[in-house]
Design a protein around this motif. Structure first.
Motif, PDB file in Angstrom:
ATOM      1  N   MET A  31    -118.319  85.137 -31.828  1.00  0.00           N
ATOM      2  CA  MET A  31    -119.192  85.817 -30.873  1.00  0.00           C
ATOM      3  C   MET A  31    -118.497  86.217 -29.573  1.00  0.00           C
ATOM      4  SD  MET A  31    -122.021  86.020 -32.504  1.00  0.00           S
ATOM      5  CE  MET A  31    -123.344  86.273 -31.350  1.00  0.00           C
ATOM      6  N   ALA A  32    -117.481  85.475 -29.153  1.00  0.00           N
ATOM      7  CA  ALA A  32    -116.829  85.706 -27.856  1.00  0.00           C
ATOM      8  C   ALA A  32    -116.336  87.142 -27.647  1.00  0.00           C
ATOM      9  CB  ALA A  32    -115.684  84.717 -27.672  1.00  0.00           C
ATOM     10  N   PRO A  33    -115.782  87.820 -28.659  1.00  0.00           N
ATOM     11  CA  PRO A  33    -115.289  89.187 -28.416  1.00  0.00           C
ATOM     12  C   PRO A  33    -116.375  90.185 -28.005  1.00  0.00           C
ATOM     13  CG  PRO A  33    -114.387  88.328 -30.466  1.00  0.00           C
ATOM     14  CD  PRO A  33    -115.433  87.353 -29.998  1.00  0.00           C
ATOM     15  N   PHE A  34    -117.626  89.844 -28.192  1.00  0.00           N
ATOM     16  CA  PHE A  34    -118.728  90.751 -27.902  1.00  0.00           C
ATOM     17  C   PHE A  34    -119.341  90.536 -26.518  1.00  0.00           C
ATOM     18  CE2 PHE A  34    -118.469  90.280 -32.494  1.00  0.00           C
ATOM     19  CZ  PHE A  34    -118.366  91.595 -32.888  1.00  0.00           C
ATOM     20  N   PHE A  35    -118.848  89.535 -25.797  1.00  0.00           N
ATOM     21  CA  PHE A  35    -119.423  89.180 -24.506  1.00  0.00           C
ATOM     22  C   PHE A  35    -118.381  89.268 -23.396  1.00  0.00           C
ATOM     23  CE2 PHE A  35    -122.225  87.369 -27.616  1.00  0.00           C
ATOM     24  CZ  PHE A  35    -123.484  87.578 -27.071  1.00  0.00           C
ATOM     25  N   THR A  36    -118.845  89.538 -22.186  1.00  0.00           N
ATOM     26  CA  THR A  36    -117.945  89.678 -21.042  1.00  0.00           C
ATOM     27  C   THR A  36    -117.671  88.359 -20.349  1.00  0.00           C
ATOM     28  OG1 THR A  36    -119.775  90.118 -19.532  1.00  0.00           O
ATOM     29  CG2 THR A  36    -118.751  92.030 -20.560  1.00  0.00           C
ATOM     30  N   ASP A  37    -118.509  87.361 -20.572  1.00  0.00           N
ATOM     31  CA  ASP A  37    -118.372  86.089 -19.870  1.00  0.00           C
ATOM     32  C   ASP A  37    -118.215  84.928 -20.838  1.00  0.00           C
ATOM     33  OD1 ASP A  37    -120.973  86.588 -20.755  1.00  0.00           O
ATOM     34  OD2 ASP A  37    -121.847  85.230 -19.282  1.00  0.00           O
ATOM     35  N   ALA A  38    -117.635  83.834 -20.344  1.00  0.00           N
ATOM     36  CA  ALA A  38    -117.387  82.661 -21.179  1.00  0.00           C
ATOM     37  C   ALA A  38    -118.681  82.011 -21.660  1.00  0.00           C
ATOM     38  CB  ALA A  38    -116.550  81.635 -20.406  1.00  0.00           C
ATOM     39  N   GLY A  39    -119.753  82.153 -20.889  1.00  0.00           N
ATOM     40  CA  GLY A  39    -121.038  81.579 -21.282  1.00  0.00           C
ATOM     41  C   GLY A  39    -121.781  82.420 -22.306  1.00  0.00           C
ATOM     42  N   MET A  40    -121.215  83.559 -22.663  1.00  0.00           N
ATOM     43  CA  MET A  40    -121.765  84.496 -23.641  1.00  0.00           C
ATOM     44  C   MET A  40    -123.211  84.866 -23.335  1.00  0.00           C
ATOM     45  SD  MET A  40    -119.920  83.570 -27.225  1.00  0.00           S
ATOM     46  CE  MET A  40    -119.730  81.808 -27.202  1.00  0.00           C
ATOM     47  N   LYS A  41    -123.413  85.306 -22.097  1.00  0.00           N
ATOM     48  CA  LYS A  41    -124.736  85.757 -21.663  1.00  0.00           C
ATOM     49  C   LYS A  41    -124.796  87.272 -21.496  1.00  0.00           C
ATOM     50  CE  LYS A  41    -126.325  81.570 -21.184  1.00  0.00           C
ATOM     51  NZ  LYS A  41    -127.101  81.013 -22.244  1.00  0.00           N
ATOM     52  N   THR A  42    -123.666  87.900 -21.167  1.00  0.00           N
ATOM     53  CA  THR A  42    -123.641  89.334 -20.910  1.00  0.00           C
ATOM     54  C   THR A  42    -122.810  90.043 -21.978  1.00  0.00           C
ATOM     55  OG1 THR A  42    -123.735  88.858 -18.544  1.00  0.00           O
ATOM     56  CG2 THR A  42    -123.114  91.098 -19.182  1.00  0.00           C
ATOM     57  N   MET A  43    -123.473  90.910 -22.741  1.00  0.00           N
ATOM     58  CA  MET A  43    -122.759  91.620 -23.797  1.00  0.00           C
ATOM     59  C   MET A  43    -121.937  92.769 -23.231  1.00  0.00           C
ATOM     60  SD  MET A  43    -125.077  91.735 -27.188  1.00  0.00           S
ATOM     61  CE  MET A  43    -126.689  91.352 -26.587  1.00  0.00           C
ATOM     62  N   LYS A  44    -120.872  93.069 -23.947  1.00  0.00           N
ATOM     63  CA  LYS A  44    -119.991  94.164 -23.540  1.00  0.00           C
ATOM     64  C   LYS A  44    -120.703  95.498 -23.738  1.00  0.00           C
ATOM     65  CE  LYS A  44    -115.592  91.906 -24.363  1.00  0.00           C
ATOM     66  NZ  LYS A  44    -114.329  91.922 -25.103  1.00  0.00           N
ATOM     67  N   PRO A  45    -120.232  96.545 -23.042  1.00  0.00           N
ATOM     68  CA  PRO A  45    -120.804  97.879 -23.236  1.00  0.00           C
ATOM     69  C   PRO A  45    -120.556  98.373 -24.664  1.00  0.00           C
ATOM     70  CG  PRO A  45    -119.150  97.886 -21.472  1.00  0.00           C
ATOM     71  CD  PRO A  45    -119.198  96.506 -22.035  1.00  0.00           C
ATOM     72  N   GLU A  46    -121.276  99.430 -25.029  1.00  0.00           N
ATOM     73  CA  GLU A  46    -121.245  99.937 -26.404  1.00  0.00           C
ATOM     74  C   GLU A  46    -119.831 100.180 -26.932  1.00  0.00           C
ATOM     75  OE1 GLU A  46    -122.837 103.738 -29.031  1.00  0.00           O
ATOM     76  OE2 GLU A  46    -123.601 103.452 -27.012  1.00  0.00           O
ATOM     77  N   ALA A  47    -118.987 100.851 -26.183  1.00  0.00           N
ATOM     78  CA  ALA A  47    -117.631 101.169 -26.660  1.00  0.00           C
ATOM     79  C   ALA A  47    -116.832  99.896 -26.932  1.00  0.00           C
ATOM     80  CB  ALA A  47    -116.907 102.046 -25.646  1.00  0.00           C
ATOM     81  N   ASP A  48    -116.933  98.920 -26.041  1.00  0.00           N
ATOM     82  CA  ASP A  48    -116.209  97.664 -26.230  1.00  0.00           C
ATOM     83  C   ASP A  48    -116.808  96.844 -27.373  1.00  0.00           C
ATOM     84  OD1 ASP A  48    -114.561  98.352 -24.117  1.00  0.00           O
ATOM     85  OD2 ASP A  48    -115.703  97.194 -22.647  1.00  0.00           O
ATOM     86  N   PHE A  49    -118.121  96.906 -27.516  1.00  0.00           N
ATOM     87  CA  PHE A  49    -118.815  96.212 -28.604  1.00  0.00           C
ATOM     88  C   PHE A  49    -118.326  96.769 -29.945  1.00  0.00           C
ATOM     89  CE2 PHE A  49    -122.235  94.980 -31.410  1.00  0.00           C
ATOM     90  CZ  PHE A  49    -122.750  93.809 -30.869  1.00  0.00           C
ATOM     91  N   LYS A  50    -118.290  98.094 -30.049  1.00  0.00           N
ATOM     92  CA  LYS A  50    -117.816  98.735 -31.282  1.00  0.00           C
ATOM     93  C   LYS A  50    -116.357  98.403 -31.557  1.00  0.00           C
ATOM     94  CE  LYS A  50    -120.848 102.761 -31.581  1.00  0.00           C
ATOM     95  NZ  LYS A  50    -120.900 104.226 -31.555  1.00  0.00           N
ATOM     96  N   ALA A  51    -115.537  98.362 -30.508  1.00  0.00           N
ATOM     97  CA  ALA A  51    -114.125  98.035 -30.680  1.00  0.00           C
ATOM     98  C   ALA A  51    -113.950  96.602 -31.184  1.00  0.00           C
ATOM     99  CB  ALA A  51    -113.371  98.231 -29.370  1.00  0.00           C
ATOM    100  N   ALA A  52    -114.730  95.679 -30.631  1.00  0.00           N
ATOM    101  CA  ALA A  52    -114.667  94.281 -31.069  1.00  0.00           C
ATOM    102  C   ALA A  52    -115.099  94.170 -32.528  1.00  0.00           C
ATOM    103  CB  ALA A  52    -115.541  93.401 -30.181  1.00  0.00           C
ATOM    104  N   TRP A  53    -116.122  94.928 -32.887  1.00  0.00           N
ATOM    105  CA  TRP A  53    -116.602  94.927 -34.273  1.00  0.00           C
ATOM    106  C   TRP A  53    -115.525  95.475 -35.211  1.00  0.00           C
ATOM    107  CZ3 TRP A  53    -120.055  92.699 -37.153  1.00  0.00           C
ATOM    108  CH2 TRP A  53    -120.386  93.232 -38.395  1.00  0.00           C
ATOM    109  N   GLY A  54    -114.883  96.559 -34.818  1.00  0.00           N
ATOM    110  CA  GLY A  54    -113.846  97.161 -35.643  1.00  0.00           C
ATOM    111  C   GLY A  54    -112.621  96.277 -35.811  1.00  0.00           C
ATOM    112  N   ALA A  55    -112.349  95.433 -34.830  1.00  0.00           N
ATOM    113  CA  ALA A  55    -111.197  94.543 -34.892  1.00  0.00           C
ATOM    114  C   ALA A  55    -111.467  93.278 -35.707  1.00  0.00           C
ATOM    115  CB  ALA A  55    -110.772  94.151 -33.479  1.00  0.00           C
ATOM    116  N   MET A  56    -112.714  93.044 -36.038  1.00  0.00           N
ATOM    117  CA  MET A  56    -113.094  91.825 -36.762  1.00  0.00           C
ATOM    118  C   MET A  56    -112.808  91.973 -38.256  1.00  0.00           C
ATOM    119  SD  MET A  56    -116.715  89.876 -36.575  1.00  0.00           S
ATOM    120  CE  MET A  56    -116.297  89.099 -35.033  1.00  0.00           C
ATOM    121  N   ALA A  57    -112.414  90.888 -38.882  1.00  0.00           N
ATOM    122  CA  ALA A  57    -112.145  90.863 -40.325  1.00  0.00           C
ATOM    123  C   ALA A  57    -113.414  91.223 -41.106  1.00  0.00           C
ATOM    124  CB  ALA A  57    -111.648  89.490 -40.742  1.00  0.00           C
ATOM    125  N   LYS A  58    -113.238  91.918 -42.207  1.00  0.00           N
ATOM    126  CA  LYS A  58    -114.355  92.404 -43.029  1.00  0.00           C
ATOM    127  C   LYS A  58    -115.257  91.260 -43.494  1.00  0.00           C
ATOM    128  CE  LYS A  58    -116.438  95.492 -45.768  1.00  0.00           C
ATOM    129  NZ  LYS A  58    -117.843  95.456 -45.471  1.00  0.00           N
TER     130      LYS A  58
END
Length: 91
Positions: A31-58
């Protein structure tokens, strides 16, 4: 002797079932790649969210999508799953 065996069996079963309940959405490393903070409360913006998803193993992507499609599993992660379906689920 039988009570001891039953007790030990119950403990072993609870340990195994407890581990089975923790899914991909409950793993901080997933879950950490999708959030901006260590507490995982604030999700990254759409472009960063998509990039994190694309970098994740299938296989991890498949597990996360499956859990997000399960109402009971996704309930604690409703906002994340909504973003996942919107940004990554419909390529």
């Amino acid at each position: 002797m039988n009570i001891k065996t039953i007790f030990l069996g119950a403990i072993a079963l609870s340990m195994v079932s407890g581990a089975a309940l923790a899914g991909a959405l409950d793993e901080p490393d997933n879950m950490a790649p999708f959030f901006t903070d260590a507490g995982m409360k604030t999700m990254k913006p759409e472009a960063d969210f998509k990039a994190a998803w694309g970098a994740m193993a299938k296989d991890k992507q498949d597990m996360m999508m499956k859990e997000c499609q399960d109402a009971a599993m996704s309930k604690p992660h409703a906002e994340f799953c909504a973003n996942l379906m919107m940004y990554a689920g419909h390529k």
